[in-house]
Design a protein around this motif. Structure first.
Motif, mmCIF file in Angstrom:
data_model
loop_
_atom_site.group_PDB
_atom_site.id
_atom_site.type_symbol
_atom_site.label_atom_id
_atom_site.label_comp_id
_atom_site.label_asym_id
_atom_site.label_seq_id
_atom_site.Cartn_x
_atom_site.Cartn_y
_atom_site.Cartn_z
ATOM 1 N N ARG A 93 54.693 -2.638 -29.541
ATOM 2 C CA ARG A 93 54.046 -3.869 -29.098
ATOM 3 C C ARG A 93 54.331 -5.020 -30.057
ATOM 4 N NH1 ARG A 93 51.960 0.260 -26.888
ATOM 5 N NH2 ARG A 93 50.640 0.248 -25.032
ATOM 6 N N LEU A 94 54.420 -4.715 -31.344
ATOM 7 C CA LEU A 94 54.798 -5.748 -32.310
ATOM 8 C C LEU A 94 56.235 -6.208 -32.089
ATOM 9 C CD1 LEU A 94 53.181 -4.302 -35.568
ATOM 10 C CD2 LEU A 94 52.413 -6.309 -34.272
ATOM 11 N N VAL A 95 57.112 -5.277 -31.719
ATOM 12 C CA VAL A 95 58.501 -5.644 -31.408
ATOM 13 C C VAL A 95 58.522 -6.598 -30.216
ATOM 14 C CG1 VAL A 95 60.706 -4.797 -30.522
ATOM 15 C CG2 VAL A 95 59.587 -3.600 -32.401
ATOM 16 N N ARG A 96 57.742 -6.300 -29.183
ATOM 17 C CA ARG A 96 57.714 -7.171 -28.010
ATOM 18 C C ARG A 96 57.146 -8.550 -28.367
ATOM 19 N NH1 ARG A 96 56.426 -2.248 -25.035
ATOM 20 N NH2 ARG A 96 54.188 -2.694 -25.088
ATOM 21 N N LEU A 97 56.136 -8.576 -29.243
ATOM 22 C CA LEU A 97 55.601 -9.860 -29.700
ATOM 23 C C LEU A 97 56.673 -10.626 -30.458
ATOM 24 C CD1 LEU A 97 53.382 -11.920 -30.232
ATOM 25 C CD2 LEU A 97 52.594 -10.486 -32.147
ATOM 26 N N ARG A 98 57.424 -9.932 -31.279
ATOM 27 C CA ARG A 98 58.488 -10.581 -32.039
ATOM 28 C C ARG A 98 59.541 -11.168 -31.095
ATOM 29 N NH1 ARG A 98 63.909 -11.591 -33.609
ATOM 30 N NH2 ARG A 98 63.765 -12.367 -35.735
ATOM 31 N N GLU A 99 59.875 -10.436 -30.036
ATOM 32 C CA GLU A 99 60.831 -10.935 -29.041
ATOM 33 C C GLU A 99 60.297 -12.187 -28.353
ATOM 34 O OE1 GLU A 99 62.853 -6.600 -27.937
ATOM 35 O OE2 GLU A 99 61.219 -7.421 -26.700
ATOM 36 N N ASP A 100 58.996 -12.199 -28.032
ATOM 37 C CA ASP A 100 58.383 -13.368 -27.401
ATOM 38 C C ASP A 100 58.457 -14.594 -28.307
ATOM 39 O OD1 ASP A 100 57.740 -11.863 -25.187
ATOM 40 O OD2 ASP A 100 55.637 -11.570 -25.755
ATOM 41 N N PHE A 118 70.860 -6.753 -36.260
ATOM 42 C CA PHE A 118 70.780 -5.877 -35.104
ATOM 43 C C PHE A 118 69.897 -6.512 -34.044
ATOM 44 C CE2 PHE A 118 67.256 -4.812 -37.836
ATOM 45 C CZ PHE A 118 66.200 -4.572 -36.974
ATOM 46 N N SER A 119 69.929 -5.948 -32.858
ATOM 47 C CA SER A 119 69.089 -6.415 -31.764
ATOM 48 C C SER A 119 67.905 -5.473 -31.607
ATOM 49 C CB SER A 119 69.885 -6.460 -30.456
ATOM 50 O OG SER A 119 69.019 -6.677 -29.347
ATOM 51 N N THR A 120 66.748 -6.029 -31.313
ATOM 52 C CA THR A 120 65.583 -5.180 -31.075
ATOM 53 C C THR A 120 65.780 -4.300 -29.842
ATOM 54 O OG1 THR A 120 64.543 -7.020 -29.875
ATOM 55 C CG2 THR A 120 63.944 -6.728 -32.199
ATOM 56 N N ASN A 121 66.750 -4.652 -29.006
ATOM 57 C CA ASN A 121 67.053 -3.809 -27.852
ATOM 58 C C ASN A 121 67.576 -2.437 -28.269
ATOM 59 O OD1 ASN A 121 66.359 -5.814 -25.966
ATOM 60 N ND2 ASN A 121 68.390 -6.735 -26.099
ATOM 61 N N THR A 133 65.451 -11.580 -29.820
ATOM 62 C CA THR A 133 65.785 -10.168 -30.040
ATOM 63 C C THR A 133 66.663 -9.917 -31.266
ATOM 64 O OG1 THR A 133 67.737 -10.347 -28.596
ATOM 65 C CG2 THR A 133 65.649 -9.673 -27.567
ATOM 66 N N GLU A 134 67.284 -10.968 -31.808
ATOM 67 C CA GLU A 134 68.201 -10.760 -32.928
ATOM 68 C C GLU A 134 67.446 -10.767 -34.262
ATOM 69 O OE1 GLU A 134 71.402 -9.888 -32.378
ATOM 70 O OE2 GLU A 134 70.634 -9.918 -30.324
ATOM 71 N N VAL A 135 67.715 -9.755 -35.079
ATOM 72 C CA VAL A 135 67.029 -9.584 -36.362
ATOM 73 C C VAL A 135 68.065 -9.506 -37.478
ATOM 74 C CG1 VAL A 135 65.577 -8.035 -37.743
ATOM 75 C CG2 VAL A 135 65.095 -8.360 -35.309
ATOM 76 N N ALA A 136 67.795 -10.174 -38.589
ATOM 77 C CA ALA A 136 68.627 -10.078 -39.785
ATOM 78 C C ALA A 136 67.749 -9.560 -40.919
ATOM 79 C CB ALA A 136 69.216 -11.432 -40.149
ATOM 80 N N ALA A 137 68.105 -8.412 -41.466
ATOM 81 C CA ALA A 137 67.324 -7.808 -42.554
ATOM 82 C C ALA A 137 68.202 -7.643 -43.780
ATOM 83 C CB ALA A 137 66.768 -6.454 -42.115
ATOM 84 N N SER A 138 67.581 -7.597 -44.941
ATOM 85 C CA SER A 138 68.341 -7.398 -46.177
ATOM 86 C C SER A 138 67.532 -6.561 -47.149
ATOM 87 C CB SER A 138 68.714 -8.742 -46.806
ATOM 88 O OG SER A 138 67.558 -9.425 -47.250
ATOM 89 N N TRP A 139 68.232 -5.844 -48.018
ATOM 90 C CA TRP A 139 67.579 -5.098 -49.084
ATOM 91 C C TRP A 139 68.597 -4.833 -50.185
ATOM 92 C CZ3 TRP A 139 69.231 -2.829 -44.577
ATOM 93 C CH2 TRP A 139 69.992 -1.672 -44.664
ATOM 94 N N ALA A 140 68.106 -4.444 -51.346
ATOM 95 C CA ALA A 140 68.974 -4.207 -52.498
ATOM 96 C C ALA A 140 69.531 -2.796 -52.456
ATOM 97 C CB ALA A 140 68.207 -4.428 -53.801
ATOM 98 N N CYS A 141 70.799 -2.646 -52.746
ATOM 99 C CA CYS A 141 71.435 -1.332 -52.811
ATOM 100 C C CYS A 141 70.727 -0.482 -53.864
ATOM 101 C CB CYS A 141 72.915 -1.478 -53.145
ATOM 102 S SG CYS A 141 73.772 0.093 -53.434
#
Length: 243
Positions: A52-59, A82-85, A63-71
Motif C-alpha cells: 500500500r505504501l508502494v501504491r501511495l508512492r506511485e500516486d 528501478f520501477s515499482t512495477n 513508478t521510477e525509483v532511484a536508490a543509493s547506498w555505500a558499497c
C-alpha cells in the motif's frame, strides 16, 4: 488511494512528522486511505502494508525509483534505478494463524504486523527486537505432545518459522542488488519503502513551504491562496521573486 493536492501533502506531512519511524507508515496510510482506521492498517501483514505504501508512492511521485547506498567493501556509492512495477505484488490475505511442522515440532504462528513492530521498538538492541517480534507471533509451540515456550525452540526450528513467514508474506522484505563500479563486489541492500517514501514526502513538503514563504513574503498572499494555484503558475511566481 486518493489524489493528493499540495495542501493535502502538507497535511500528510504534518501527521507523519508527529510519529516516529515505526508508526509513521501507519499514519501515512490512515491519512491517505478513505475510511481506514489505525486498527485497520496496524493489523496488516508487513508485506500488505508496504504494498500500500508502494501504491501511495506511485500516486505521489510515479513508478521510477532511484536508490543509493555505500558499497560494503570499499564505500563507493552505488546507484540503482528501478520501477515499482518490478516489486512483488503478492500479498498475504491476512496475518492469521499458520501451522509449521518441523520434525517432532509443531508451531502455530501468525505474520508480523505494524502493531508488532511498534511493540518491539522498545527493545534496546536489534537482536532483542527480533526476539520480541518473533515471540509475539508464535501462538503455540509443541514437541510431540509437550507444550513449549518460544524460548525452548531450537535455532533450526526458529529458522524454519522465519522462512515460512517470508514465504507467506513475500513483500515484507524487499532487496536491491548491484555490483560496485569501484571494486566490482556484488552488494545487496534492503529497500525500506517506508523510510524512502517519507524522505520524498518530507523534501516535497519543505519545497512547498518554501514556495509559500517566498510568495507570502513578496505579495502578502495567504497560504490557502498560494496552495490553490496550479503548480506551474506558482513556480513561475517563485522564479520571478527569487530571480
Amino acid at each position: 488511494m486518493v489524489e493528493i493536492s499540495h495542501a493535502g501533502l502538507l497535511a500528510v506531512w504534518e501527521q507523519g512528522s508527529a510519529r516516529d519511524a515505526v508508526e509513521r507508515p501507519l499514519a501515512l496510510l490512515v491519512a491517505t486511505t478513505p475510511g481506514a482506521s489505525w486498527a485497520d492498517v496496524a493489523s496488516l501483514p508487513l508485506g500488505a502494508r508496504d504494498r500500500r505504501l508502494v501504491r501511495l508512492r506511485e500516486d505521489l511521485f510515479g513508478t521510477e525509483v532511484a536508490a543509493s547506498w555505500a558499497c560494503s567493501a570499499c564505500g563507493h556509492r552505488l546507484e540503482v534505478s528501478f520501477s515499482t512495477n518490478s516489486l512483488p505484488t503478492e500479498e498475504a490475505p491476512d496475518a492469521g494463524e499458520r501451522l509449521l511442522s518441523h520434525g517432532p515440532y509443531r508451531v502455530r504462528f501468525r505474520l508480523p504486523t505494524g502493531e508488532d513492530l511498534a511493540t518491539a521498538r522498545d527493545e534496546q538492541t536489534v537482536e532483542g527486537a527480533a526476539v520480541r517480534l518473533l515471540d509475539r507471533c508464535l501462538i503455540e509451540c509443541r514437541r510431540d505432545d509437550a507444550v513449549l515456550a518460544a524460548a525452548d525452540l531450537p535455532p533450526e526450528v526458529i529458522d524454519a518459522v522465519e522462512a515460512a513467514m517470508e514465504e507467506a508474506d513475500p513483500g515484507a522484505d524487499l532487496w536491491l542488488e548491484g555490483a560496485c563500479t569501484g571494486c566490482g563486489k556484488s552488494n545487496v541492500m534492503a529497500f525500506d519503502i517506508a523510510s524512502y517514501l517519507w524522505a520524498e514526502i518530507h523534501a516535497s513538503a519543505v519545497r512547498v513551504l518554501w514556495d509559500v514563504h517566498a510568495l507570502a513574503s513578496a505579495y502578502g498572499w495567504s497560504e490557502d491562496a498560494i496552495l490553490a494555484m496550479a503548480p506551474a503558475r506558482r513556480r513561475a511566481y517563485v522564479e520571478l521573486v527569487t530571480g
